[in-house]
Write an enzyme that holds these catalytic residues in place. Structure first.
Site, PDB file in Angstrom:
ATOM      1  N   HIS A  32       0.797  -1.224   0.000  1.00 45.47           N
ATOM      2  CA  HIS A  32       0.000   0.000   0.000  1.00 45.47           C
ATOM      3  C   HIS A  32       0.830   1.275   0.000  1.00 45.47           C
ATOM      4  O   HIS A  32       0.251   2.367   0.050  1.00 45.47           O
ATOM      5  CB  HIS A  32      -0.929   0.030   1.220  1.00 45.47           C
ATOM      6  CG  HIS A  32      -2.115  -0.856   1.090  1.00 45.47           C
ATOM      7  ND1 HIS A  32      -3.272  -0.471   0.454  1.00 45.47           N
ATOM      8  CD2 HIS A  32      -2.337  -2.117   1.519  1.00 45.47           C
ATOM      9  CE1 HIS A  32      -4.153  -1.461   0.501  1.00 45.47           C
ATOM     10  NE2 HIS A  32      -3.606  -2.473   1.127  1.00 45.47           N
ATOM     11  N   LYS A  88      -7.580  13.826   5.383  1.00 43.88           N
ATOM     12  CA  LYS A  88      -6.775  12.612   5.277  1.00 43.88           C
ATOM     13  C   LYS A  88      -5.794  12.601   6.437  1.00 43.88           C
ATOM     14  O   LYS A  88      -5.691  13.589   7.169  1.00 43.88           O
ATOM     15  CB  LYS A  88      -6.039  12.527   3.937  1.00 43.88           C
ATOM     16  CG  LYS A  88      -5.224  13.764   3.594  1.00 43.88           C
ATOM     17  CD  LYS A  88      -4.587  13.655   2.220  1.00 43.88           C
ATOM     18  CE  LYS A  88      -5.600  13.856   1.120  1.00 43.88           C
ATOM     19  NZ  LYS A  88      -5.859  12.636   0.367  1.00 43.88           N
ATOM     20  N   ARG A  89      -5.120  11.517   6.612  1.00 40.48           N
ATOM     21  CA  ARG A  89      -4.084  11.441   7.638  1.00 40.48           C
ATOM     22  C   ARG A  89      -3.066  12.563   7.429  1.00 40.48           C
ATOM     23  O   ARG A  89      -2.722  12.903   6.309  1.00 40.48           O
ATOM     24  CB  ARG A  89      -3.411  10.069   7.535  1.00 40.48           C
ATOM     25  CG  ARG A  89      -2.309   9.800   8.538  1.00 40.48           C
ATOM     26  CD  ARG A  89      -1.962   8.316   8.520  1.00 40.48           C
ATOM     27  NE  ARG A  89      -1.573   7.858   7.203  1.00 40.48           N
ATOM     28  CZ  ARG A  89      -0.324   7.860   6.738  1.00 40.48           C
ATOM     29  NH1 ARG A  89       0.662   8.308   7.497  1.00 40.48           N
ATOM     30  NH2 ARG A  89      -0.044   7.387   5.543  1.00 40.48           N
ATOM     31  N   LYS A 146       1.587  14.098   2.121  1.00 37.88           N
ATOM     32  CA  LYS A 146       0.252  14.461   1.658  1.00 37.88           C
ATOM     33  C   LYS A 146       0.115  15.978   1.472  1.00 37.88           C
ATOM     34  O   LYS A 146      -0.855  16.462   0.904  1.00 37.88           O
ATOM     35  CB  LYS A 146      -0.807  13.918   2.614  1.00 37.88           C
ATOM     36  CG  LYS A 146      -0.858  12.387   2.617  1.00 37.88           C
ATOM     37  CD  LYS A 146      -1.875  11.839   3.606  1.00 37.88           C
ATOM     38  CE  LYS A 146      -1.851  10.314   3.666  1.00 37.88           C
ATOM     39  NZ  LYS A 146      -2.397   9.663   2.464  1.00 37.88           N
ATOM     40  N   THR A 178      -8.229   6.810  -1.394  1.00 35.51           N
ATOM     41  CA  THR A 178      -9.644   6.480  -1.578  1.00 35.51           C
ATOM     42  C   THR A 178     -10.523   7.676  -1.247  1.00 35.51           C
ATOM     43  O   THR A 178     -11.662   7.750  -1.695  1.00 35.51           O
ATOM     44  CB  THR A 178     -10.061   5.273  -0.723  1.00 35.51           C
ATOM     45  OG1 THR A 178      -9.703   5.495   0.637  1.00 35.51           O
ATOM     46  CG2 THR A 178      -9.401   3.995  -1.216  1.00 35.51           C
ATOM     47  N   LYS A 234     -14.208   9.004  -2.867  1.00 35.46           N
ATOM     48  CA  LYS A 234     -15.413   9.341  -2.106  1.00 35.46           C
ATOM     49  C   LYS A 234     -15.865  10.766  -2.415  1.00 35.46           C
ATOM     50  O   LYS A 234     -17.068  11.038  -2.567  1.00 35.46           O
ATOM     51  CB  LYS A 234     -15.135   9.181  -0.608  1.00 35.46           C
ATOM     52  CG  LYS A 234     -14.834   7.769  -0.177  1.00 35.46           C
ATOM     53  CD  LYS A 234     -14.140   7.721   1.170  1.00 35.46           C
ATOM     54  CE  LYS A 234     -13.545   6.345   1.425  1.00 35.46           C
ATOM     55  NZ  LYS A 234     -12.575   6.339   2.531  1.00 35.46           N
TER      56      LYS A 234
END
Length: 805
Positions: free
Chosen positions: A356, A544-545, A550, A652, A656
């Site tokens: 992942h 998100k985390r 990110k 993901t 969404k």
């Protein structure tokens, strides 16, 4: 048999009387909630029994999905929706004086996950059930989950998440089916019938007790289950009276406490040896108990271990359960007396592995000494796997010591978990086209070169019925009016919405739905943060985390840019914008916590400034979780997916947000690449370096200072970090971008992408002014999101990896 309202009322009354000794009309709201959950659980239990009898009668192959996380969220509404009983139960309860929405609001999110990895695992369990594929998830029953996040003066604070106080209604313990898991001790060898055998001695035992959580599927005859292991002391007494009577009260409880600590918290901090020890214990408890359970069930049905790969698929979700490889070998060798070659053949044909991430910290490595101390017999087996692996590699790459060292399961004093999976598993997959190519071309290239047929791709997917049909009922209602009910079972039917592309009446209707969802989120923000946001502003969302790759920091720097522009020109003509963040930082991740502090400080300054706050507002929502995401995502208009290209495996959240009509602002990273293939340049906002350009820039020598020197606006943005504009100095963040004091300067190239990102944000503002252009972009994103269903992804796993019919 279809249940009538009369049937449901009878079930509820009987349960309430049995559990609380009163009728429902006399029950408290908490009693009504627990009664409803118990009735739904019993309905699922009966369906589970029927489905289990069917799969055993037909001898269907079963998949066991091993994951340290399952981010289930809440279960009550999801189960009622899937059972198609929501409206009936709501009506019955209303007649008794209860609002079903109030009962929904009482349920805590299950504390079984942290981020995308765990939510993906839950989506896949949902889809396996939707598709009537027999599947069981295995994880740990974390007593306190990850943590409950509070923001205090801009700082993230972590508190226990006591989710079991109300969430245990979904769990069914099986105390009499516990399995023993052994830690420490030593291994003795002996000979029996001419065969060398091994016996684990002087170990410490922990009992793994299974708790079942039923997983429903939409309109499906199937019910699968998630098995969660809770660590208990093997002693029948929870207290050692020998110590207690001597006044050593803490020591009297020590054995029980040391066992139970294993399943207390998800991802304990591992910046010290005891944290590392606890993490390794967690992973082995999960793997050992699960494999013992799987093999026990298999032998009970089929009577021979040799048929295991034909009837069982065991899937390793990221590297955390990589101990499946040596533990399955241990069971086959030591408990069933198979030869090494036969055990290895069964192990390889049974196990498969999903990677992942390309982030090195997630490709787990364990100190060899710690591994040997905690898992002595498993360590011996890993050593033998490594000896045979290295022997084969020397034959393939004679003399290439560096390559063999890189590919080995043990090297440099470390046990490398990803390499264990690569050595054994018959299939290895990435989770987006770009990610899978990176695995083959760089990260796992040497393994790919030897056995390319083992490598494949399965792009991630989402349980869209939860993220669209349940989370966004207004949009679902409109879609049903426009294109019918087909998309409720087949996500690809969403493409029928394309026939309304350019239809202003439909775009207006979509905008009205979005406005309702924005008002709901605005109300939540007002209550949670005390900030009043304008529902007519553009809702720009990054959820998100919190991790540097990110690039929430890039978003924050651009907000500072907008702030400075408005301060310089208060009449700047831009559409009002509300920036919404939600994220948890790992408890030991200093820089991530600093970024949260910066965002909160920007919010405090911007939202208090009468010149700026009418044009932009900034909100950081604490304690991000599934139930909060279900409020944010339907309201989002811009989906920030701005990771540095080549680092996000898939994502993901992007899917969404897309299916709810948000337009992606992002780099060509992870599944953004495939979103782009679906919607084209004209229906998303792309910016930034591509993955190959990032690699090329690193090879040439990346100098973040060069971007600051040629961009006066960026220089001014960075200056605010050191001059207290936002309440205090952020020297740590400034230095992380421009010096090597915290590792590589600007390791995720926020400064390299800043100019293009800022320019693209200006294009977002310009496009948003044209309601029909932006609205049509939203329409196209909804219509093209069907490919990202987890039903499609699970179908690919079943066919190409698990070999299930």
């Amino acid at each position: 048999m279809e249940l009538t309202k009369t049937d449901l009322l009878e079930l509820l009354e009987n349960e309430c009387s049995k559990s609380f000794g009163c009728s429902l009309k006399e029950a408290s709201k908490k009693q009504a909630y627990k009664t409803l959950c118990a009735v739904v659980r019993d309905i699922l239990s009966k369906k589970r029994k029927s489905f289990k009898e069917e799969i055993y009668a037909k001898e269907r192959k079963q998949v066991y999905y091993m994951s340290m996380e399952f981010l289930v969220g809440t279960s009550l509404r999801n189960n009622l929706f899937n059972l198609k009983l929501e409206s009936k139960f709501a009506s019955v309860l209303k007649g008794l004086g209860f609002d079903i929405q109030e009962l929904y609001d009482m349920e805590p999110d299950a504390g079984l996950g942290n981020g995308g990895l765990g939510r993906l695992a839950s989506c896949y369990m949902d889809s396996m059930t939707n598709m009537a594929l027999p599947g069981t998830g295995f994880s740990i029953r974390y007593e306190f989950g990850i943590f409950r996040q509070k923001i205090v003066d801009g700082w993230q604070m972590e508190f226990p998440d006591d989710w079991l106080s109300m969430g245990d209604v979904w769990l069914r313990p099986r105390e009499d089916e516990a399995f023993e898991v052994k830690f420490g001790g030593n291994v003795a060898s002996y000979e029996e019938n001419g065969r060398l055998c091994f016996r684990h001695e002087n170990y410490n035992s922990v009992m793994a007790v299974p708790y079942d959580m039923f997983i429903s599927g939409y309109g499906s005859r199937a019910v699968n289950k998630l098995v969660l292991w809770s660590a208990k002391s093997p002693s029948k007494n929870s207290i050692d009276l020998r110590y207690f009577v001597r006044g050593e009260h803490l020591k009297a409880l020590e054995q029980n406490t040391m066992a139970e600590v294993i399943s207390k918290v998800l991802y304990p901090a591992d910046d010290h040896i005891e944290g590392k020890r606890l993490r390794l214990k967690q992973q082995y408890l999960l793997v050992s108990a699960s494999l013992q359970s799987i093999i026990s069930l298999h032998l009970k049905k089929y009577g021979n271990i040799q048929s295991l790969p034909d009837k069982v698929a065991i899937h390793i979700n990221d590297t955390h359960p990589a101990l499946c490889v040596p533990e399955l070998m241990r069971i086959l060798l030591d408990e069933y007396s198979l030869s090494w070659d036969e055990a290895w053949d069964i192990t390889c044909r049974t196990l498969s592995y999903t990677n992942h991430t390309v982030m090195s910290e997630a490709l787990e490595r364990w100190n060899e000494g710690l591994f040997r101390e905690l898992l002595p017999r498993v360590y011996q087996i890993v050593c033998e796997i490594n000896r045979r692996l290295v022997e084969g590699l020397f034959a393939k790459y004679p003399g290439d010591v560096a390559k063999i060292d890189y590919m080995a399961a043990i090297s440099g004093g470390e046990v490398k978990m990803a390499n264990l999976c690569l050595a054994a598993c018959h299939k290895i997959n990435g989770v987006s086209k770009l990610h899978s190519e990176i695995l083959k071309d760089s990260l796992f290239h040497d393994y790919y070169a030897i056995t390319p047929e083992r490598f494949t791709n399965v792009t991630n997917g989402i349980a869209y019925r939860r993220w669209l049909c349940q989370s966004n009922p207004a949009l679902t209602k409109l879609l049903r009016e426009l294109i019918g009910d087909g998309f409720m079972k087949d996500s690809m039917a969403l493409e029928d919405l394309l026939r309304y592309s350019g239809d202003k009446a439909v775009i207006d209707a979509l905008a009205a739905v979005k406005r309702v969802n924005k008002e709901r989120l605005a109300s939540y923000i007002s209550g949670a943060n005390g900030i009043n946001v304008n529902p007519d502003s553009l809702f720009d969302v990054q959820i998100k985390r919190l991790h540097e790759y990110k690039r929430q920091l890039l978003n924050a720097l651009q907000i500072i840019r907008m702030y400075l522009r408005i301060k310089e020109n208060p009449n700047l003509d831009i559409p009002p914008r509300t920036f919404i963040f939600a994220a948890k930082a790992s408890s030991g991740y200093f820089m991530a916590k600093q970024i949260i502090r910066l965002i909160c400080s920007i919010a405090e300054t911007v939202n208090a400034d009468p010149v700026v706050r009418e044009k932009i507002k900034v909100v950081f929502l604490e304690d991000y979780k599934v139930s909060l995401a279900e409020i944010i995502i339907p309201a989002a208009e811009i989906s920030e997916q701005i990771s540095i290209a080549g680092k996000e495996a898939s994502g993901t959240g992007n899917m969404k947000l897309m299916i709810n009509g948000a337009v992606t602002l992002g780099t060509l990273d992870g599944a953004n690449v495939e979103i782009h293939e679906q919607v084209g340049d004209e229906n998303m906002f792309l910016f930034g370096l591509h993955a190959d350009e990032v690699e090329a820039l690193w090879r040439r020598g990346y100098d973040p200072h060069s971007y600051v020197r040629r961009n006066a606006e960026l220089n001014e943005v960075l200056r605010t970090l050191k001059t207290g504009v936002f309440g205090s100095n952020f020297d740590d963040i400034y230095n992380s971008l421009l010096s090597n004091a915290y590792g590589t300067a600007d390791a995720y190239m926020a400064l390299a992408d800043f100019e293009d990102y800022a320019r693209t944000q200006d294009r977002v503002s310009a496009t948003y002014r044209d309601a029909y252009t932006f609205g049509n972009m939203s329409l196209v994103n909804i219509a093209k999101a069907g490919i990202f269903s987890s039903d499609r992804a699970v179908g690919e796993y079943a066919k190409n990896i698990w070999y299930m019919k």
